[in-house]
Structure formats: structure tokens, C-alpha cells
Scaffold this motif. Sequence first.
Motif, short mmCIF file in Angstrom:
data_model
loop_
_atom_site.label_atom_id
_atom_site.label_comp_id
_atom_site.label_asym_id
_atom_site.label_seq_id
_atom_site.Cartn_x
_atom_site.Cartn_y
_atom_site.Cartn_z
N GLY A 235 22.22 -38.95 16.57
CA GLY A 235 21.62 -39.35 15.30
C GLY A 235 20.11 -39.20 15.25
N ARG A 236 19.55 -38.51 16.24
CA ARG A 236 18.08 -38.45 16.30
C ARG A 236 17.55 -37.04 16.06
N ARG A 237 16.27 -36.98 15.66
CA ARG A 237 15.54 -35.71 15.66
C ARG A 237 14.99 -35.53 17.07
N ALA A 254 24.88 -29.88 20.87
CA ALA A 254 26.34 -29.65 20.97
C ALA A 254 27.06 -30.86 21.56
N LEU A 255 26.48 -31.49 22.57
CA LEU A 255 27.18 -32.60 23.22
C LEU A 255 26.61 -33.96 22.85
N GLY A 256 25.34 -33.99 22.43
CA GLY A 256 24.69 -35.28 22.19
C GLY A 256 24.72 -35.74 20.74
N GLY A 257 24.99 -34.82 19.83
CA GLY A 257 25.04 -35.20 18.42
C GLY A 257 23.68 -35.41 17.78
N ALA A 258 22.69 -34.61 18.20
CA ALA A 258 21.36 -34.70 17.58
C ALA A 258 21.45 -34.26 16.12
N GLN A 305 4.21 -36.06 12.80
CA GLN A 305 5.63 -35.89 13.16
C GLN A 305 6.05 -36.92 14.20
N ARG A 306 7.28 -37.39 14.10
CA ARG A 306 7.83 -38.31 15.11
C ARG A 306 9.26 -37.90 15.42
N PHE A 307 9.67 -38.10 16.66
CA PHE A 307 11.02 -37.71 17.08
C PHE A 307 11.69 -38.87 17.83
N GLY A 308 13.00 -38.98 17.68
CA GLY A 308 13.73 -40.04 18.39
C GLY A 308 13.89 -39.72 19.87
N LEU A 309 13.90 -38.41 20.18
CA LEU A 309 13.99 -37.99 21.58
C LEU A 309 13.00 -36.85 21.81
N VAL A 310 12.13 -37.04 22.79
CA VAL A 310 11.17 -35.99 23.16
C VAL A 310 11.45 -35.57 24.60
N ILE A 311 11.57 -34.27 24.81
CA ILE A 311 11.83 -33.75 26.17
C ILE A 311 10.65 -32.87 26.58
N LEU A 312 10.09 -33.21 27.74
CA LEU A 312 8.97 -32.42 28.27
C LEU A 312 9.35 -31.89 29.64
N ASP A 313 9.51 -30.59 29.74
CA ASP A 313 9.89 -29.98 31.04
C ASP A 313 8.97 -28.81 31.34
#
Length: 409
Positions: A235-237, A254-258, A305-313
Motif C-alpha cells: 500500500g505504499r509509494r 510483484a510480491l510486496g503490493g506497492a 516528495q515523500r515515500f512510505g518505503l525508501v531503498i538505498l543500495d
Amino acid sequence: MRAVPPSSQSAPVEMLPKVVLKPQKSRKFSSRHPWVFEKAIDRVEGDAADGDEVELVTHRGKFVARGVFNARSRIRVRLYSWTAGQWLDEMFWRQRLQEAIALRRHLGYDDPEGAARLVFSEGDGLSGLVVDRYRDYLAVQVTALGMEARLPLLIRLLVELTQPRGIVVRTERGMTQAEGISLRDGPSWGEPPQGPLLVRENGLLWQVDMMEGHKTGFYLDQRENRLLAARFAKGRRVLDMFCYTGGFSITASALGGAVEVTAFDSSPKAIELAKQNAELNKVTNVRFGEGEAFQVLPELVAAGQRFGLVILDPPKFARSRAARQEALRAYHWLNRLGMELTEPAGTLVTCSCSGVISREDFRDVLIGAAQQARRSVQVLEQRGASPDHPVAVNCPETEYLKCFVCRVI
Ligand code: SAH
């Protein structure tokens, strides 16, 4: 170079050149750290050519370990066996490879259409050798001259143990020079893969370019962390910075439902494959864009901008100890912006793959970043690389990947 190690089990030990340690220097090696640097060595007795098998002894001449010598490298001796009288012969290498392959089988990483790291250098007692399997192809990475000298033997053993269709050699930037390796990237045995291969991971499909892609084509070390990150996507951006071929983004969708995923990478080739991967997995809510983190992130912050999940790799910021301070500053900057972009009570999945930055260093970076971003941060999970990248407990350098899952309040 005498490339072939003595193979006769009964050859007298006196034949082996001896590398004699300075006084008080043997503890680290007795506890099985595999890298003997020049500064620990008092002298070499006998005639040791680069790539030769040698015996490491204390200042008083007591046996410590067997290893391979290389005068061209800062790592003068790489150690492989702590058993007196154990020759580093064909039987020895076969057994090490068998043990490494057995671990992956035990982990269930043996999907014939999947991928796994079969050998992880020091983590498998095979310093300087990495072997990745993509379906029935192998990518072999050689980061030690001693392994280059033994490559025909190692390839023969890998063929015997895994029956691949083809084997390609990949070299690592910087390592060829540091070790005096003359090997070049390219097919080395059997049939070369024709274009990108289709590989399954976490039930999804990925195009992997073994010849031209980063590392050996895919970041296998993030396999479990991609699933973990997906748990926080519902449910997140989502923002996936440094997305490469879409590993985190596509799994989150695909698996997390973003709800939707925005993903950037500076490499146009990676973005091209990422788009193909999205299509392959029938994912339509991921937007991949070519972009420089140092430009894109401030722009996103400025745009509110704001996101419910941020990934930094991010890529490896520090390649040496000397580059540590600068790398710490870069991690600080990145994570501060990452936290600012995370909505209240959102999740930040942040990684560092620099071996010279410790877990504690990285935690300190997060403390500083949280303070500057004026946010409270809870660490929900701390991860490393997938278990097909085992950490040798006495070689902390093998624990290079840090992945923190944080709730940013
Ligand atoms: N998360 C990816 C792996 C990322 S590796 C996965 O799961 O597969 C780091 C990526 O950062 C590489 O793809 C590289 O192309 C990219 N990169 C390097 N420097 C960058 C920069 N300044 N801005 C954006 N991307 C960058």
C-alpha cells in the motif's frame, strides 16, 4: 612462474619454501585469518616464485599454515590450510569446492533455473576465487594470482562437480593490477551464453548479462533482502535509488503490493534491463529512470516528495582504508536525504557494501543522519548478504554488506 603445486603426497616438506613471520606475529594467522601482509613477514627461506605453495612458520620455525605466495601483492601469502603436511593439490581443491557447493544445496539454492554464489572466496576457504551459477552457466571471478595460476585445474574441477554448459571469466576492477593478474574477461570453457540469460529468483524472472553486467551480472547478495524490503511495501509509494536491473523495485511491486515504485540508476544499460524485467514479471507500476543520486535526491526533497518505503543500495563508496572518511561523509549525506524522503513512520532500507566500513561505523552514520534530519529511527532488522555469501568468522572483511531496515518516525 611455477604454476603447478607439488602434487606428490610424499614429497618432503623441506622442499617447500618457508615464509617466516616476525616475532609475536603469528596469533592472527593461527586463528585463521587468511591474509599475510608484507609487514608481518621477517624473511622467505628458499626460492618462492609468485603463485607457489609455501609454508608459513613462526619466528621459531613452528608450522602455522599452508598458503600461496605472491611478491607482487600486498597480500604476500594467502592461507588455505592449517593442517601440517596438507598439500594444496587437486584433492585439496576438489574437497574445498565440494564443501562450498554442498552448502548451497543445503540452503536450497539449487533451483536449476535459478542463480547462486557457489564459492565466496575467504568465506569458503578459497581466498581469491568467486564462482556464481546462473542456470547451467558459471561465472568465475579470480582476485588472486595464485588462483589464476591454478585456473585450468579449478575449471576442470568445476566442470566435474557441476557439469555446466559454459564458464565465463570475469575480473574485478583494481584486483588484476593489485595482484599482477593478466586474465581478461570472456568465455573460458564450453558454450558462451548467447545474450542475457533468464534466471529465477524469489519466484520472479530476471535477465542477467553475465558478460557485460556489473559484478558477474546480478547482485546475488541482496536476494533475501529484496524479499525483506518487499514486506514493507504494501500500500505504499516506494523509492528505489540505485536500482540496477530492478531487483528491489520489481520484488516490492510483484510480491510486496506497492502502490507505485519510482526507481533510478545512473547506468542506462541497467535501466534498459530493468524495464525488460518489469515486463517479464508483468509489473506495470514501476517507473524506471536514468538518474544520478546526487542530483535526483535533492530534487525530490525540494519537490516535497515523500515515500512510505525508501531503498538505498549504493555502490561501494570506499575501496580502501584511505577512502574511509570521504565514504562516511557520502553515506551520511545519502541517508540524511533518504530519511527526509521517508514519510512519518515509513521504512528506510539502507545498505553499505564497503568492506572497510564496519557495521558500527554504519550505525554511527545513521545516528548522525537521523539527528540532522530531525527524525527518530528504530532499527527493525539488521541484515548482511544472503547465506550463499558466508562470513568467515576470523576474516571480518568478508562481512562487507550491511543492510538496516529502519522505521523513520
Ligand atoms: N539494488 C541493486 C544493486 C545496486 S548496485 C539490485 O538489487 O540489483 C549499485 C548501483 O548504483 C549500480 O547499478 C550503479 O549503476 C548505480 N550507481 C552508481 N553510482 C550512482 C549514482 N551516482 N547515482 C545513481 N546510481 C548510481
